[in-house]
Design an enzyme around this catalytic site. Structure first.
Site, mmCIF file in Angstrom:
data_model
loop_
_atom_site.group_PDB
_atom_site.id
_atom_site.type_symbol
_atom_site.label_atom_id
_atom_site.label_comp_id
_atom_site.label_asym_id
_atom_site.label_seq_id
_atom_site.Cartn_x
_atom_site.Cartn_y
_atom_site.Cartn_z
ATOM 1 N N ASP A 285 -10.728 1.876 -20.503
ATOM 2 C CA ASP A 285 -11.112 1.444 -21.851
ATOM 3 C C ASP A 285 -12.426 2.052 -22.347
ATOM 4 O O ASP A 285 -13.008 1.580 -23.319
ATOM 5 C CB ASP A 285 -11.138 -0.098 -21.954
ATOM 6 C CG ASP A 285 -11.868 -0.758 -20.794
ATOM 7 O OD1 ASP A 285 -12.459 -0.032 -19.966
ATOM 8 O OD2 ASP A 285 -11.850 -2.000 -20.718
ATOM 9 N N ASP B 19 -14.615 0.667 -15.479
ATOM 10 C CA ASP B 19 -14.138 -0.024 -16.672
ATOM 11 C C ASP B 19 -15.297 -0.081 -17.670
ATOM 12 O O ASP B 19 -16.458 -0.138 -17.276
ATOM 13 C CB ASP B 19 -13.729 -1.446 -16.265
ATOM 14 C CG ASP B 19 -12.940 -2.179 -17.331
ATOM 15 O OD1 ASP B 19 -11.714 -2.293 -17.179
ATOM 16 O OD2 ASP B 19 -13.557 -2.650 -18.321
ATOM 17 N N GLY C 229 -12.025 -13.356 -19.395
ATOM 18 C CA GLY C 229 -11.748 -11.988 -19.850
ATOM 19 C C GLY C 229 -10.411 -11.430 -19.420
ATOM 20 O O GLY C 229 -10.357 -10.329 -18.856
ATOM 21 N N HIS D 223 -16.193 -2.472 -19.334
ATOM 22 C CA HIS D 223 -16.853 -3.774 -19.211
ATOM 23 C C HIS D 223 -17.443 -3.930 -17.807
ATOM 24 O O HIS D 223 -16.887 -3.414 -16.834
ATOM 25 C CB HIS D 223 -15.849 -4.906 -19.457
ATOM 26 C CG HIS D 223 -15.199 -4.863 -20.807
ATOM 27 N ND1 HIS D 223 -14.006 -4.202 -21.034
ATOM 28 C CD2 HIS D 223 -15.588 -5.385 -22.000
ATOM 29 C CE1 HIS D 223 -13.684 -4.330 -22.321
ATOM 30 N NE2 HIS D 223 -14.618 -5.028 -22.924
ATOM 31 N N ASP E 85 -9.031 -15.588 -25.098
ATOM 32 C CA ASP E 85 -8.974 -14.451 -24.175
ATOM 33 C C ASP E 85 -7.922 -14.650 -23.085
ATOM 34 O O ASP E 85 -7.214 -13.712 -22.726
ATOM 35 C CB ASP E 85 -10.329 -14.275 -23.467
ATOM 36 C CG ASP E 85 -11.248 -13.333 -24.213
ATOM 37 O OD1 ASP E 85 -10.871 -12.905 -25.321
ATOM 38 O OD2 ASP E 85 -12.346 -13.043 -23.700
ATOM 39 N N TYR F 264 -6.668 -0.559 -23.416
ATOM 40 C CA TYR F 264 -5.961 -1.274 -24.475
ATOM 41 C C TYR F 264 -5.306 -0.360 -25.506
ATOM 42 O O TYR F 264 -4.671 -0.845 -26.434
ATOM 43 C CB TYR F 264 -6.910 -2.322 -25.106
ATOM 44 C CG TYR F 264 -7.465 -3.186 -23.999
ATOM 45 C CD1 TYR F 264 -6.652 -4.130 -23.384
ATOM 46 C CD2 TYR F 264 -8.736 -2.963 -23.468
ATOM 47 C CE1 TYR F 264 -7.110 -4.872 -22.298
ATOM 48 C CE2 TYR F 264 -9.204 -3.690 -22.379
ATOM 49 C CZ TYR F 264 -8.379 -4.641 -21.807
ATOM 50 O OH TYR F 264 -8.819 -5.348 -20.725
ATOM 51 N N HIS G 72 -12.818 -9.661 -13.786
ATOM 52 C CA HIS G 72 -13.592 -10.772 -14.378
ATOM 53 C C HIS G 72 -13.215 -12.147 -13.828
ATOM 54 O O HIS G 72 -13.716 -13.150 -14.306
ATOM 55 C CB HIS G 72 -13.410 -10.810 -15.902
ATOM 56 C CG HIS G 72 -13.851 -9.566 -16.604
ATOM 57 N ND1 HIS G 72 -15.119 -9.040 -16.466
ATOM 58 C CD2 HIS G 72 -13.208 -8.736 -17.470
ATOM 59 C CE1 HIS G 72 -15.213 -7.943 -17.208
ATOM 60 N NE2 HIS G 72 -14.068 -7.727 -17.824
#
Ligand SMILES: [Zn+2]
Ligand SMILES: [Zn+2]
Length: 388
Positions: free
Chosen positions: A259, A170, A142, A172, A92, A303, A134
């Site tokens: 994302d 986000d 991340g 995440h 990552d 992404y 992150h």
């Protein structure tokens, strides 16, 4: 009507690059900037170059030993074993030459955005190079090395003593920022993300509400995979409005990872560009209602850098500076310039065409589940209202 705003940008944001195959690609910031310029919405007067964060500023969140490790890794001087202790050199978050300088510039970009707003030169600002939520005090994670959002919040707290509301959309969970202020009642974090049951980082449960004096100032709404626009927006609008009213912030920082779109290759949410028009609209409205306009928007994940991120992030600026999202055709100039480099067919309009993805039959079930989760997440603000 336009609001005074600045757009933080440097071509050097692209130096934050792990390798050619890595999904994190800062070319998306350049794509966004040019899309806005070619649309006549961004001029050189609106753009400010980022400064580099100082070591003292990085230390607001990160441990000295970790910063030293990143510096050594930048020069290829860190052994694999040492690197892994700091979360560096993983699949990552691989090591790349100059990673300390590149990461410090992203942090400096966010601090520049903060300085502009705090000094009252403008009321809104954005740094799409940042939003690396992150990053941990002594660990990269991340795709994130230094956590610019957390550093900026600490900087605001220590220098200016303002109450900060951090809202993270986000896909995440915004874990690094949440844990950094978990016991701080003057920083309220709200994260809306795909449930961590199957998705990195796995946290962001509705019961993560804060610690000690910070209890009741951490909000999480983990939504189901395949959530579509309507349900996403119901959750987002309700949560943002209730949390802002409850917390009464002095300044708002949003993390605008792009994302959650159905085209994003790393997540499983099913939203469209509609969501990316409304996200900044609500942030803008809340900033004017509670904070005299003080609002800083950051980037984050995202992404599908060709079809999704430039339009999604472009709308933040359109709403922030021009008080209105764009619709209709994308500028031909931009399409011509980038289509030859893009591995996919670029969309021709700001909005997504209707029925652009296959809907799934569980929509009702997902919507009801998200409503239940939202109710649990907001229990605290609602109870407090009842008892006060
Ligand atoms: Zn405004
Ligand atoms: Zn993300």
């Amino acid at each position: 009507m336009t609001c005074s705003s600045v757009f933080i940008y440097s071509d050097q944001f692209k130096n934050y690059k792990f390798n050619d195959d890595h999904p994190f690609n800062q070319l998306r910031v350049t794509l966004t900037k040019q899309l806005l310029e070619d649309s006549g919405k961004l001029s050189c007067r609106d753009i400010i170059s980022p400064r580099k964060a100082t070591e003292e500023e990085l230390l607001l969140i990160h441990d000295h030993s970790y910063i030293e490790a990143v510096k050594r890794a930048s020069k290829g001087l860190l052994s694999e074993e040492q690197a892994l202790q700091f979360g560096l050199g993983t699949e990552d978050t691989p090591i790349f030459p100059g990673m300390h300088d590149a990461s410090s510039l992203l942090v400096g970009g966010t601090l520049t955005a903060v300085d502009q707003v705090i000094s009252d030169r403008v009321i809104h600002s954005m740094n799409l190079g940042g939003g690396l939520h992150h990053g941990f005090p002594q660990k990269a994670s991340g795709f994130c090395i230094y956590n610019d959002g957390a550093i900026a919040i600490k900087y605001i707290r220590e220098k200016h003593n303002l109450k900060v509301l951090y809202v993270d959309t986000d896909a995440h969970h915004g874990d690094g920022v949440q844990w950094a202020f978990y016991d701080d009642p003057n920083v309220c974090t709200l994260s809306i993300h795909e449930t961590g049951r199957y998705l990195y980082p796995g946290t962001g449960n509705v019961n993560e509400r804060g610690l000690k004096e910070g209890y009741g100032y951490s909000f999480n709404v983990p939504i189901d995979a395949f959530t579509e626009d309507e349900s996403f927006l119901e959750v987002y609008i309700t949560a943002f409005k209730e949390v802002a009213e409850y917390f009464q912030p002095d300044i708002i920082i949003t993390q605008n990872g792009a994302d959650a779109h159905f085209l994003d290759p790393l997540t499983h949410l099913s939203t469209t560009m509609k969501v990316y028009e409304v996200i900044p609209e609500i942030a803008h409205e809340m900033a004017h209602r509670y904070c005299n306009g003080r609002w800083i928007a950051l980037g984050g994940g995202g992404y599908d850098i060709w079809r999704v991120v430039p339009r999604a992030w472009g709308q933040i600026w359109n709403v922030m500076h021009h008080s209105q999202s764009m619709s209709g055709l994308l500028p031909i100039k931009w399409l011509k310039k980038w289509q030859s480099q893009a591995p996919v067919h670029l969309p021709s309009t700001w909005n997504d065409k209707q029925n652009s993805y296959k809907t799934i039959p569980r929509k009702v079930e997902i919507t009801e589940k998200n409503q239940l989760t939202l109710g649990k997440a907001l229990q605290f603000t609602r109870n407090k209202k009842l008892f006060n």
